[in-house]
Design a protein around this motif. Structure first.
Motif, PDB file in Angstrom:
ATOM      1  N   VAL A  49      46.885  -8.087  16.185  1.00  0.00           N
ATOM      2  CA  VAL A  49      45.882  -9.229  16.075  1.00  0.00           C
ATOM      3  C   VAL A  49      44.835  -8.897  15.395  1.00  0.00           C
ATOM      4  CG1 VAL A  49      44.894 -11.050  17.289  1.00  0.00           C
ATOM      5  CG2 VAL A  49      46.961 -10.373  17.872  1.00  0.00           C
ATOM      6  N   HIS A  50      44.449  -7.604  15.482  1.00  0.00           N
ATOM      7  CA  HIS A  50      43.083  -7.272  15.158  1.00  0.00           C
ATOM      8  C   HIS A  50      43.275  -6.856  13.455  1.00  0.00           C
ATOM      9  CE1 HIS A  50      39.116  -5.418  14.675  1.00  0.00           C
ATOM     10  NE2 HIS A  50      39.434  -4.513  14.255  1.00  0.00           N
ATOM     11  N   THR A  51      42.479  -7.580  12.724  1.00  0.00           N
ATOM     12  CA  THR A  51      42.352  -7.346  11.230  1.00  0.00           C
ATOM     13  C   THR A  51      41.228  -6.838  10.632  1.00  0.00           C
ATOM     14  OG1 THR A  51      42.014  -9.551  10.939  1.00  0.00           O
ATOM     15  CG2 THR A  51      44.181  -9.189  10.977  1.00  0.00           C
ATOM     16  N   LEU A  53      39.377  -6.149   8.051  1.00  0.00           N
ATOM     17  CA  LEU A  53      39.551  -6.565   6.703  1.00  0.00           C
ATOM     18  C   LEU A  53      38.765  -5.502   5.645  1.00  0.00           C
ATOM     19  CD1 LEU A  53      39.210 -10.372   6.836  1.00  0.00           C
ATOM     20  CD2 LEU A  53      41.375  -9.116   6.270  1.00  0.00           C
ATOM     21  N   LEU A  77      45.861  -6.605   5.373  1.00  0.00           N
ATOM     22  CA  LEU A  77      44.731  -7.217   6.352  1.00  0.00           C
ATOM     23  C   LEU A  77      44.175  -5.741   6.836  1.00  0.00           C
ATOM     24  CD1 LEU A  77      46.585 -10.017   8.059  1.00  0.00           C
ATOM     25  CD2 LEU A  77      44.640 -10.121   6.585  1.00  0.00           C
ATOM     26  N   ARG A 150      60.465 -18.235  18.744  1.00  0.00           N
ATOM     27  CA  ARG A 150      60.410 -16.803  18.442  1.00  0.00           C
ATOM     28  C   ARG A 150      60.279 -15.887  19.495  1.00  0.00           C
ATOM     29  NH1 ARG A 150      57.224 -15.452  12.908  1.00  0.00           N
ATOM     30  NH2 ARG A 150      58.419 -17.067  11.603  1.00  0.00           N
ATOM     31  N   SER A 237      54.946 -13.129  15.346  1.00  0.00           N
ATOM     32  CA  SER A 237      54.139 -12.551  14.437  1.00  0.00           C
ATOM     33  C   SER A 237      53.243 -11.278  15.142  1.00  0.00           C
ATOM     34  CB  SER A 237      53.260 -13.196  13.531  1.00  0.00           C
ATOM     35  OG  SER A 237      52.407 -14.151  14.502  1.00  0.00           O
TER      36      SER A 237
ATOM     37  N   ARG B 362      49.460 -16.752   5.674  1.00  0.00           N
ATOM     38  CA  ARG B 362      49.596 -15.880   6.957  1.00  0.00           C
ATOM     39  C   ARG B 362      48.397 -15.090   6.981  1.00  0.00           C
ATOM     40  NH1 ARG B 362      54.563 -12.530   6.469  1.00  0.00           N
ATOM     41  NH2 ARG B 362      55.677 -14.525   6.457  1.00  0.00           N
ATOM     42  N   PRO B 363      48.019 -14.267   5.846  1.00  0.00           N
ATOM     43  CA  PRO B 363      46.832 -13.389   5.969  1.00  0.00           C
ATOM     44  C   PRO B 363      45.530 -14.081   6.342  1.00  0.00           C
ATOM     45  CG  PRO B 363      47.907 -12.930   3.916  1.00  0.00           C
ATOM     46  CD  PRO B 363      48.686 -14.178   4.647  1.00  0.00           C
ATOM     47  N   GLN B 366      46.083 -15.145  10.282  1.00  0.00           N
ATOM     48  CA  GLN B 366      45.932 -13.959  11.200  1.00  0.00           C
ATOM     49  C   GLN B 366      44.467 -13.563  11.189  1.00  0.00           C
ATOM     50  OE1 GLN B 366      48.972 -11.605   9.363  1.00  0.00           O
ATOM     51  NE2 GLN B 366      50.263 -11.979  11.128  1.00  0.00           N
ATOM     52  N   ALA B 367      43.790 -13.542   9.914  1.00  0.00           N
ATOM     53  CA  ALA B 367      42.354 -12.994  10.097  1.00  0.00           C
ATOM     54  C   ALA B 367      41.567 -13.832  11.132  1.00  0.00           C
ATOM     55  CB  ALA B 367      41.619 -12.866   8.616  1.00  0.00           C
ATOM     56  N   SER B 370      42.186 -13.152  14.590  1.00  0.00           N
ATOM     57  CA  SER B 370      41.438 -11.992  14.973  1.00  0.00           C
ATOM     58  C   SER B 370      40.061 -11.967  15.169  1.00  0.00           C
ATOM     59  CB  SER B 370      41.639 -10.826  13.780  1.00  0.00           C
ATOM     60  OG  SER B 370      40.787  -9.891  13.910  1.00  0.00           O
ATOM     61  N   VAL B 381      49.575 -17.370  17.334  1.00  0.00           N
ATOM     62  CA  VAL B 381      49.658 -17.961  15.821  1.00  0.00           C
ATOM     63  C   VAL B 381      51.106 -18.102  15.569  1.00  0.00           C
ATOM     64  CG1 VAL B 381      49.691 -17.009  13.318  1.00  0.00           C
ATOM     65  CG2 VAL B 381      47.902 -16.301  14.959  1.00  0.00           C
ATOM     66  N   GLU B 383      53.721 -19.606  13.003  1.00  0.00           N
ATOM     67  CA  GLU B 383      54.152 -19.908  11.761  1.00  0.00           C
ATOM     68  C   GLU B 383      55.307 -20.593  11.823  1.00  0.00           C
ATOM     69  OE1 GLU B 383      54.590 -16.777   8.978  1.00  0.00           O
ATOM     70  OE2 GLU B 383      55.482 -18.007   7.604  1.00  0.00           O
TER      71      GLU B 383
END
Lengths: 292, 504
Positions: A49-51, A53, A77, A150, A237, B362-363, B366-367, B370, B381, B383
């Motif tokens: 989950v941690h991105t 950047l 990411l 999912r 995801s 998606r990016p 997701q950010a 986060s 999240v 999708e």
């Protein structure tokens, strides 16, 4: 049929088995993957989950903002690729093992019952197997995984739905021939209950071929899981999967090749080695299968 | 068993190849290099040519329709309404009635003149098919007082009619609602005529020499669908296609480095819109919603992920849209966010469901997840496949909803006016004061007054954080060296009738 014909093949297989280092490579590689899957997450910390950047799209060996080195680079990411491979190995192996376990339990039970019972029950079960076999496995998996929310159990279910068929076919064949053997006749004459005959006198002989088959199925399941994740169905995801990582790097093949390539290599290496191992095991245990 | 070994090895390599093959489309010296031919590869597939049908509102069909058919009026590249078939237009006594005067000399590609009867028949056909575009004109009626004049009557005053008519295309009278054969080789009054159409593959057209504004500069125009992004960009570099748009930021530097390729970005009408479900107990309070907005460092996310095509939004709609009003930015303040959440008694135990649909977002999503996680807000999240997403969106089956919301009519009426009244029930948010403002804005015929009213409405929506409005979107276009005069379109619907090519 005769023992004499079987023996040289068996001996040859055994010789190949002992032929030294090259034959053991698959064992070593698979052991390394297993080790990575079990111990890796204890050593490497990773939160999907941690991105971060600011670390995005770093090449292998580059230093990230916190001063550590991203040995295999980072994705779009900023997440570490090495960690994704390690955690992805855990996902792949878990799903592979779970699916093969479920499929072999279901398949062996149905196969043994069908082969031992013969008659109408066998006819029905065998036709069901034939019908299911005519269906493209991956298509069925996509449909099932697509219908439900999912999660890992859904993926295991979707892949097991067709994976059990080969187990059932193999064990049915073994059971068909075993039920005519003298020791089974003897047990029957002595009044041993049917269930005990199946468990004690038939089932043990299916272990060899089933193990060989399980190895091969395992490789196919790992590959199918990666395929589903690549298409974006199946796993949530937040789960880490090689297929997802490969898909994420798709549009960066030119500028950041490492995102797709490295998990791809990890996946191919595992599949190839399991395949080789499966062939070795088949040569050793699976000759009964050849007679079916 | 060797069969297995073979098949596994093939399959294993296949996963690698799956990704690799996408960039290895044959770089043949493509079609469209001879003469004055242009090949374009858009972002979205063209599935149908029927502008009144179920696909009528899709970008693909709109792109095709504006090349093949004419409209009464259309938005130009700056969002201003300009005449197409209509030369001039004016409202009646109230904004409930609008008169359009057709230009003389406009003909269909088969030579027949375009009359008011064709316009009315087309409008009736659109209403009968009840596609997504018809939803903009519920119970509206069109009549033809004379051969060169049509009148559109709305049940209530509606000042946005000219802008909304940018979605209405005119086809010859006599085409029935069920006539699908017509759209295989449709007859229109647009700048191009259809040679060949294969849904989701290719639309090949030639210039319509009978177009009222004169034939376009191109002889032939081909719009091709190349779903895979890297294949599309490769096609541009090899010269197989001449114009490509909808390019992500990470690919722009590579394209800029390619000789002969021009890259340009243009501000679009789209805004990244992340509604909160105000009907969900956890998100009822405006304080909580605002705190969540403050908890995410959108400035950094945009700088990293969309350095060229994104900018921090300062309004609910994009600047070119009527009704845009600058709002006070909501800054990143994790401390204040945490404190506000604690004060409001926000339960962090339950995960918020954040839904979105397209993989390209998606990016970003997701950010955001986060960022929220860092403030202790757990987010799931999700999708979703497009159809599932739309169903859940309308059923309010989400806590935070991500959408790239465009305003193709350049009028806040079709954005604010349509989505935020209590009756719309799209966000779970309901405010009588807002309802009154929106109704008043919708009924006014004075553009300045409408802009002012929508500005006030926007302020309420922004203040109560009905959603987060992080980013305005720019569209990136790239074209090859043989294209000289090309105007990037803010809606992703470039007008090819004015494009010029270098003489060879």
């Amino acid at each position: 049929m005769s023992g004499a014909a079987v023996l040289p093949r068996r001996a040859a297989a055994a010789r190949r088995w002992h032929r030294g280092v090259p034959a053991r490579v698959p064992y070593v590689v698979i052991a390394l993957y297993a080790l990575m899957a079990v111990l890796g997450p204890l050593v490497i910390d990773y939160d999907p989950v941690h991105t971060p950047l600011q670390d995005r799209l770093l090449a292998p060996g580059a230093r990230i903002a916190s001063g550590e080195i991203a040995w295999l680079g980072t994705d779009a990411l900023g997440r570490d690729i090495l960690a994704q491979i390690v955690y992805g190995a855990r996902t792949s192996l878990t799903i592979g093992l779970a699916t093969v376990l479920v499929a072999s339990l279901v398949g062996v039970t149905i196969g043994v019952v069908s082969g031992y019972a013969r008659g109408r029950l066998d006819a029905v079960l065998a036709r069901i197997i034939d019908i299911l076999q005519a269906f493209p496995a991956i298509l069925l998996a996509i449909v099932i995984a697509g219908v439900f929310a999912r999660s890992v159990p859904v993926v295991v279910l979707a892949l097991s739905v067709t994976a059990w068929i080969s187990f059932a076919r193999v064990t049915r064949g073994v059971a068909l021939s075993l039920r005519e053997r003298a020791w089974v006749d003897a047990a029957r004459v002595m009044g041993v209950p049917v269930r005990s005959i199946m468990v004690r006198h038939v089932l043990p002989f299916t272990v060899g071929p089933v193990v060989a088959l399980a190895t091969l199925e395992f490789a196919l399941v790992v590959l199918a899981e990666a395929g589903l994740s690549f298409l974006g169905i199946g796993l949530p995801s937040t789960a880490v999967s090689w297929g997802q990582t490969i898909a994420n790097g798709q549009q960066y093949l030119e500028t950041a090749w490492w995102i797709s390539t490295l998990p791809g290599i990890a996946l191919s290496l595992l599949i190839i080695n399991i395949g080789i191992l499966g062939d070795q095991l088949t040569a050793r245990y699976g000759q009964r299968r050849g007679r079916i | 068993m060797t069969h297995f070994r073979k098949s596994t090895a093939t399959a294993a390599v296949a996963v690698l190849l799956l990704t690799a093959c996408s960039t290895t489309t044959g770089g043949t010296a493509g079609g469209g290099t001879a003469g004055r031919d242009l090949t374009a590869a858009g972002t979205y597939p063209i599935e149908s040519l029927d502008p009144h049908g179920a696909q009528g509102a899709t970008t693909g069909t709109q792109l095709a329709a504006q090349a093949i058919f004419s409209r009464l009026v259309r938005p130009d590249a700056t969002g201003q309404v300009t005449g197409d078939l209509a030369e001039k237009w004016e409202p009646g006594a109230t904004a409930a009635q609008w008169n359009f005067h057709l230009r003389s000399g406009a003909t269909f590609s088969d030579g027949k003149p375009v009359t008011s009867a064709d316009v009315v028949a087309s409008f009736e056909r659109m209403q009968k098919l009840d596609g997504p575009n018809a939803a903009n004109f519920p119970d509206y009626e069109m009549t033809a007082p004379s051969a060169d004049q049509v009148t559109l009557t709305a049940p209530a005053p509606d000042a946005s009619i000219p802008r909304k008519l940018g979605l209405f295309y005119v086809i010859p009278a006599g085409v029935t609602a069920e006539d699908t054969a017509f759209f295989e080789r449709p007859v229109g009054s647009g700048p191009f005529t259809v040679n060949r159409f294969a849904p989701s593959e290719v639309l090949a057209m030639s210039a319509n020499s009978k177009h009222w504004a004169g034939a376009p500069q191109l002889d032939r125009l081909e719009i091709r669908t190349i779903p895979d992004l890297s294949a599309r960009l490769t096609a541009l570099r090899t010269g197989e296609v001449d114009v490509v748009w909808g390019i992500p930021d990470d690919q722009l530097p590579v394209l800029r480095g390619t000789s002969g390729v021009t890259v340009e970005t243009v501000p679009s009408t789209a805004v990244f819109t992340m509604w909160f479900n105000s009907s969900s107990p956890a998100l009822k309070s405006p304080k909580v919603r605002r705190a969540l907005w403050q908890a995410v460092d959108f400035a950094t996310i945009i700088k990293q992920l969309y350095p060229e095509t994104g900018a921090l939004a300062d309004g609910l709609v994009a600047p070119p849209v009527l009704g845009y009003a600058k709002q006070e930015p909501v800054g990143y303040d994790p401390q204040a966010a945490k404190a506000a959440l604690r004060e409001a008694g926000f339960e962090s135990g339950e995960k918020l469901r954040l839904q979105f649909s397209d993989a390209e977002f998606r990016p970003f999503v997701q950010a955001v997840a986060s960022g929220l996680a860092e403030s202790g807000v757990q987010v799931d999240v999700l999708e979703k496949e497009k159809a599932v997403f739309t169903k859940d969106l309308l059923a309010l089956n989400w806590d935070i909803n991500f959408q790239q919301l465009a305003t193709p009519t350049y009028d806040a009426a079709s954005n604010l006016g349509r989505l935020y009244p209590c009756a719309a029930g799209r966000t779970g948010y309901c405010n009588k004061e807002l309802d009154a403002l929106l109704a008043k804005a919708g009924a006014s015929a004075d553009e300045a007054e409408r802009a002012e009213l929508y500005g006030q409405a926007g302020q309420i929506i922004w203040r109560d954080a009905v959603g987060m409005y992080p980013m305005t979107v720019k569209l990136a276009y790239a074209w090859g060296k043989k294209v000289t005069e090309f105007t990037p379109d803010p809606s992703g619907l470039p007008d090819f009738s004015r494009v010029k090519l270098t003489a060879k």
